[in-house]
Design a protein around this motif. Structure first.
Motif, PDB file in Angstrom:
ATOM      1  N   GLU A   1      -7.820  -1.415   7.112  1.00 45.55           N
ATOM      2  CA  GLU A   1      -7.236  -2.622   6.521  1.00 45.55           C
ATOM      3  C   GLU A   1      -7.876  -2.912   5.171  1.00 45.55           C
ATOM      4  N   ALA A   2      -9.172  -2.546   5.052  1.00 52.29           N
ATOM      5  CA  ALA A   2      -9.891  -2.769   3.791  1.00 52.29           C
ATOM      6  C   ALA A   2      -9.294  -1.921   2.673  1.00 52.29           C
ATOM      7  N   LEU A   3      -8.933  -0.666   2.971  1.00 58.50           N
ATOM      8  CA  LEU A   3      -8.324   0.195   1.961  1.00 58.50           C
ATOM      9  C   LEU A   3      -6.967  -0.355   1.546  1.00 58.50           C
TER      10      LEU A   3
ATOM     11  N   ARG B   1      -5.165   7.330   7.681  1.00 56.54           N
ATOM     12  CA  ARG B   1      -6.186   6.689   6.844  1.00 56.54           C
ATOM     13  C   ARG B   1      -5.814   5.244   6.539  1.00 56.54           C
ATOM     14  N   LEU B   2      -4.573   5.004   6.152  1.00 56.99           N
ATOM     15  CA  LEU B   2      -4.136   3.642   5.846  1.00 56.99           C
ATOM     16  C   LEU B   2      -4.011   2.797   7.100  1.00 56.99           C
TER      17      LEU B   2
ATOM     18  N   PRO C   1       0.861  -1.198   0.000  1.00 55.97           N
ATOM     19  CA  PRO C   1       0.000   0.000   0.000  1.00 55.97           C
ATOM     20  C   PRO C   1       0.893   1.242   0.000  1.00 55.97           C
ATOM     21  N   ILE C   2       0.602   2.186  -0.877  1.00 55.42           N
ATOM     22  CA  ILE C   2       1.504   3.311  -1.110  1.00 55.42           C
ATOM     23  C   ILE C   2       0.813   4.632  -0.807  1.00 55.42           C
TER      24      ILE C   2
ATOM     25  N   ASP D   1      -4.313   2.528  -7.030  1.00 63.86           N
ATOM     26  CA  ASP D   1      -3.085   1.781  -6.741  1.00 63.86           C
ATOM     27  C   ASP D   1      -2.196   2.524  -5.748  1.00 63.86           C
ATOM     28  N   GLY D   2      -2.759   3.519  -5.095  1.00 66.01           N
ATOM     29  CA  GLY D   2      -2.035   4.272  -4.077  1.00 66.01           C
ATOM     30  C   GLY D   2      -2.870   5.449  -3.621  1.00 66.01           C
ATOM     31  N   ILE D   3      -2.354   6.168  -2.651  1.00 65.24           N
ATOM     32  CA  ILE D   3      -3.035   7.339  -2.116  1.00 65.24           C
ATOM     33  C   ILE D   3      -2.129   8.549  -2.304  1.00 65.24           C
ATOM     34  N   ILE D   4      -2.698   9.660  -2.767  1.00 62.52           N
ATOM     35  CA  ILE D   4      -1.972  10.923  -2.874  1.00 62.52           C
ATOM     36  C   ILE D   4      -2.477  11.862  -1.786  1.00 62.52           C
TER      37      ILE D   4
END
Length: 408
Positions: free
Chosen positions: A368-370, A363-364, A328-329, A346-349
């Motif tokens: 766990e679902a995210l 948030r991450l 997870p990025i 495919d990631g979070i900005i």
């Protein structure tokens, strides 16, 4: 057989250097002979050079760019040493006058400008010469080649340089290879007149290489650490924002997150300042610098999330590698961030701020679902891109990538 020269500074551990090694591994040696010019024969990646690459002998004039001014004077390289001193003073003066926060790029330009008259030319003629790392003055001024290509790895809209000096250099090149569309766009905002020369050639990645190295056994406290592990692989520099990461962890600590630990693989000039910041906030047991690692992938694989806290990037090689390893990025919203990940897929900005990074990690951490959603999407993606080299081969005949027409 086409004769190609590739020039870079050295093979110290870094993302650009890893991408160079990956490109050399996948080169077409049936139709191309490759000479590699390294200004200094140093770095842990030297052992990874493919055998088919011809490493040119080190030249003391160019090795000077990896030595201190004191070393140059002791070695009686007075001309280059003096040019370095003048460049440093000139850049310091202009930096103060123009209030440039990071005058290092301008200083490097001046260093080459003043040193060029004392640097030798190459005797051999090439079909193509590639300058893999800015500044590109060596290939621009000292190499005889039918086609010259300059590689750009960073967001040039954030870099303070002398534009007139830049244009004189860029005009010596037939093609400019940007590592992403966003990198190309940011470059053209600064140099719009060069649009016809700039093409996207992405960093060459080898998913099998990354995954194989990630299986290597390591001995590290990271493996037995049961806390929520954040990982960053980067140089300890202003651009990479490691200081922001320390401030972020302090903020998370103040909010009661006692089970978050941040590991950083890398080294660089800001290490002393970062260690002082870690000590100031009493984060020695939770912000851990692992130093230079020849193989960062087992550390990345052992983490819970990968975070890139950069202030600016071209296209971070480490983010692609974290994708390959299914992590997870979270990346900051630097100008080219959209070329790295699709936010929420495919990631979070996150916002490019301490508060923004903290919120992204929270948030991450809580979802766990995210994290599972991001990892699941990464499994469906193909990261192999050796066909990017076809664009480079097209340039040898002075065609654009879309198919249109010894020392003295």
């Amino acid at each position: 057989m086409k004769k190609i020269l590739i020039a870079s500074f050295d093979l110290e551990v870094g993302g650009v250097e890893r991408s160079l090694i990956s490109m050399l591994e996948q080169f077409d040696y049936k139709h191309h002979s490759v000479d590699l010019m390294l200004y200094k024969h140093q770095g842990d990646f030297m052992s990874l050079l493919p055998q088919k690459v011809n490493l040119l002998r080190e030249n003391r004039h160019y090795a000077a760019f990896r030595k201190s001014i004191g070393e140059l004077l002791r070695n009686r390289q007075y001309a280059i040493g003096l040019s370095r001193m003048i460049a440093k003073m000139h850049a310091g003066f202009m930096g103060a006058m123009k209030r440039i926060t990071e005058p290092g790029y301008y200083q490097m330009q001046l260093m080459w400008k003043y040193a060029l008259p004392f640097l030798p030319k190459m005797e051999k003629k090439y079909d193509m010469a590639i300058s893999y790392l800015w500044p590109h003055y060596f290939v621009a001024e000292k190499v005889n080649a039918d086609t010259k290509v300059a590689w750009i790895h960073t967001d040039y809209s954030t870099v303070e340089t002398d534009r007139a000096m830049d244009m004189s250099m860029w005009n010596k090149f037939d093609h400019i290879a940007a590592v992403s569309e966003a990198c190309r766009d940011s470059f053209l905002r600064k140099y719009p007149e060069l649009e016809s020369k700039v093409w996207v050639v992405e960093n060459i990645t080898s998913p099998n290489f990354v995954r194989t190295l990630a299986d290597e056994e390591i001995t590290s406290p990271l493996l037995s650490d049961r806390r929520f592990k954040v990982m960053t692989v980067a140089r300890l520099s202003h651009a990479k924002g490691i200081d922001q990461a320390v401030h972020t962890l302090k903020l998370l600590k103040d909010r009661g997150y006692d089970d978050i630990v941040w590991y950083v693989v890398g080294y660089g000039g800001d290490e002393s300042a970062i260690r002082q910041l870690i000590s100031k906030y009493s984060l020695e047991d939770r912000f851990i610098l692992l130093g230079k690692q020849l193989n960062p992938y087992p550390f990345m694989r052992a983490s819970d999330i990968y975070v890139q806290p950069s202030r600016y990037e071209g296209k971070a090689v480490t983010v692609t590698e974290a994708k390959i390893l299914g992590k997870p990025i979270l990346i900051t919203n630097y100008p080219t961030a959209g070329s790295q990940v699709e936010d929420g897929y495919d990631g979070i900005i996150c916002d490019l701020s301490v508060e923004g990074i903290a919120r992204g990690i929270e948030r991450l951490y809580h979802s766990e679902a995210l994290r599972a959603h991001l990892v699941r999407n990464l499994k469906d993606m193909d990261f192999s891109n050796g066909d990017e080299l076809e664009k480079l081969y097209a340039m040898i005949g002075n065609r654009n990538p879309e198919g249109r027409v010894a020392w003295n």
